[in-house]
Design a protein around this motif. Sequence first.
Motif, PDB file in Angstrom:
ATOM      1  N   VAL A   6       0.849  -1.197   0.000  1.00  0.00           N
ATOM      2  CA  VAL A   6       0.000   0.000   0.000  1.00  0.00           C
ATOM      3  C   VAL A   6       0.884   1.246   0.000  1.00  0.00           C
ATOM      4  CG1 VAL A   6      -1.672   1.297   1.360  1.00  0.00           C
ATOM      5  CG2 VAL A   6      -1.886  -1.186   1.164  1.00  0.00           C
ATOM      6  N   SER A  10      -2.581   6.385   1.229  1.00  0.00           N
ATOM      7  CA  SER A  10      -3.742   5.516   1.401  1.00  0.00           C
ATOM      8  C   SER A  10      -4.242   5.629   2.839  1.00  0.00           C
ATOM      9  CB  SER A  10      -3.376   4.068   1.097  1.00  0.00           C
ATOM     10  OG  SER A  10      -2.985   3.929  -0.246  1.00  0.00           O
ATOM     11  N   PRO A  11      -5.548   5.847   3.025  1.00  0.00           N
ATOM     12  CA  PRO A  11      -6.093   6.048   4.371  1.00  0.00           C
ATOM     13  C   PRO A  11      -5.810   4.906   5.350  1.00  0.00           C
ATOM     14  CG  PRO A  11      -7.714   6.679   2.725  1.00  0.00           C
ATOM     15  CD  PRO A  11      -6.567   6.049   1.980  1.00  0.00           C
ATOM     16  N   GLN A  50       0.229  -2.330   5.667  1.00  0.00           N
ATOM     17  CA  GLN A  50       0.978  -2.106   4.436  1.00  0.00           C
ATOM     18  C   GLN A  50       0.565  -3.064   3.316  1.00  0.00           C
ATOM     19  OE1 GLN A  50       4.949  -2.104   6.653  1.00  0.00           O
ATOM     20  NE2 GLN A  50       5.309  -0.721   4.925  1.00  0.00           N
ATOM     21  N   ASN A  52      -2.771  -3.856   3.147  1.00  0.00           N
ATOM     22  CA  ASN A  52      -4.201  -3.558   3.073  1.00  0.00           C
ATOM     23  C   ASN A  52      -5.067  -4.356   4.045  1.00  0.00           C
ATOM     24  OD1 ASN A  52      -6.083  -1.788   1.995  1.00  0.00           O
ATOM     25  ND2 ASN A  52      -6.702  -3.190   0.371  1.00  0.00           N
ATOM     26  N   SER A 109       6.235   1.423   2.053  1.00  0.00           N
ATOM     27  CA  SER A 109       5.097   2.234   1.605  1.00  0.00           C
ATOM     28  C   SER A 109       5.505   3.640   1.186  1.00  0.00           C
ATOM     29  CB  SER A 109       4.036   2.321   2.710  1.00  0.00           C
ATOM     30  OG  SER A 109       3.446   1.061   2.929  1.00  0.00           O
ATOM     31  N   SER A 179       2.152   8.810  -3.630  1.00  0.00           N
ATOM     32  CA  SER A 179       0.712   8.603  -3.453  1.00  0.00           C
ATOM     33  C   SER A 179      -0.017   8.460  -4.786  1.00  0.00           C
ATOM     34  CB  SER A 179       0.104   9.719  -2.599  1.00  0.00           C
ATOM     35  OG  SER A 179       0.139  10.943  -3.285  1.00  0.00           O
ATOM     36  N   ASN A 180       0.560   9.001  -5.856  1.00  0.00           N
ATOM     37  CA  ASN A 180      -0.020   8.856  -7.198  1.00  0.00           C
ATOM     38  C   ASN A 180       0.609   7.700  -7.978  1.00  0.00           C
ATOM     39  OD1 ASN A 180      -1.921  10.973  -7.086  1.00  0.00           O
ATOM     40  ND2 ASN A 180      -0.284  12.463  -7.405  1.00  0.00           N
ATOM     41  N   LYS A 191      -2.847   1.867  -4.402  1.00  0.00           N
ATOM     42  CA  LYS A 191      -3.548   2.802  -3.527  1.00  0.00           C
ATOM     43  C   LYS A 191      -4.621   1.976  -2.836  1.00  0.00           C
ATOM     44  CE  LYS A 191      -3.229   7.074  -6.125  1.00  0.00           C
ATOM     45  NZ  LYS A 191      -3.998   8.178  -6.688  1.00  0.00           N
ATOM     46  N   ALA A 192      -4.887   2.268  -1.599  1.00  0.00           N
ATOM     47  CA  ALA A 192      -5.904   1.493  -0.865  1.00  0.00           C
ATOM     48  C   ALA A 192      -6.768   2.425  -0.034  1.00  0.00           C
ATOM     49  CB  ALA A 192      -5.226   0.473   0.035  1.00  0.00           C
ATOM     50  N   ASN A 193      -7.954   1.944   0.291  1.00  0.00           N
ATOM     51  CA  ASN A 193      -8.892   2.723   1.110  1.00  0.00           C
ATOM     52  C   ASN A 193      -8.509   2.692   2.567  1.00  0.00           C
ATOM     53  OD1 ASN A 193     -10.301   3.151  -1.221  1.00  0.00           O
ATOM     54  ND2 ASN A 193     -11.700   1.464  -0.873  1.00  0.00           N
TER      55      ASN A 193
END
Length: 193
Positions: A6, A10-11, A50, A52, A109, A179-180, A191-193
């Motif tokens: 992740v 990512s939140p 890391q 998810n 990460s 992050s992108n 990218k993860a929620n």
Amino acid sequence: MKLPIVAFGSPILRKVAEEIDENYPDLKTFIQNMWDTMYGSYGVGLAAPQVNKSIRIFVVDSKQVVENFEDEEDKVKYANDPGIKQVFINPEIEAFIGEEEPYTEGCLSIPKIREDVKRPASVKVSYFDEDFNKHTEVLHGISARVFQHEFDHLDGKLFIDYLSPLKRKLMKGKLLDISNLKVRTDYRMIKAN
């Protein structure tokens, strides 16, 4: 099986992870996947967020660091740390021991960024192993550092949080690229929620 790492931003990396018990589904498989992912990404530690999963588990193999010190000063400084290879489930920090020492850290990460972070030299910890046996021990040197770094992941904290606001501001562009997913790594990132 190697899992994707992740990426910063990512939140899930900012959430406090949940404790688990011995009935967590497919725990042994998940642990093996964490080892595969950590080694496949050339890491020395990996926390569940890391990959998810917002659960309180991480793996550490500091033996590979201790065995490969090239700097004589590091060999002497960390002589009391033989290194560990361990799964930590629902870990707790019982006490910080000793003075804070700087050491250069990185994070899977947050690839391509490495900075000095001050952490206590030793730490008393308790945790469950992969068979849910309880342990309490004192970790020293690199093992203590990697434990603290991974433990922070379970509380939604990253090593860059220890840096000065100026240093974080100077790396803002790099963090945005990460992050992108505009960064090259030898492992898969998402990218993860």
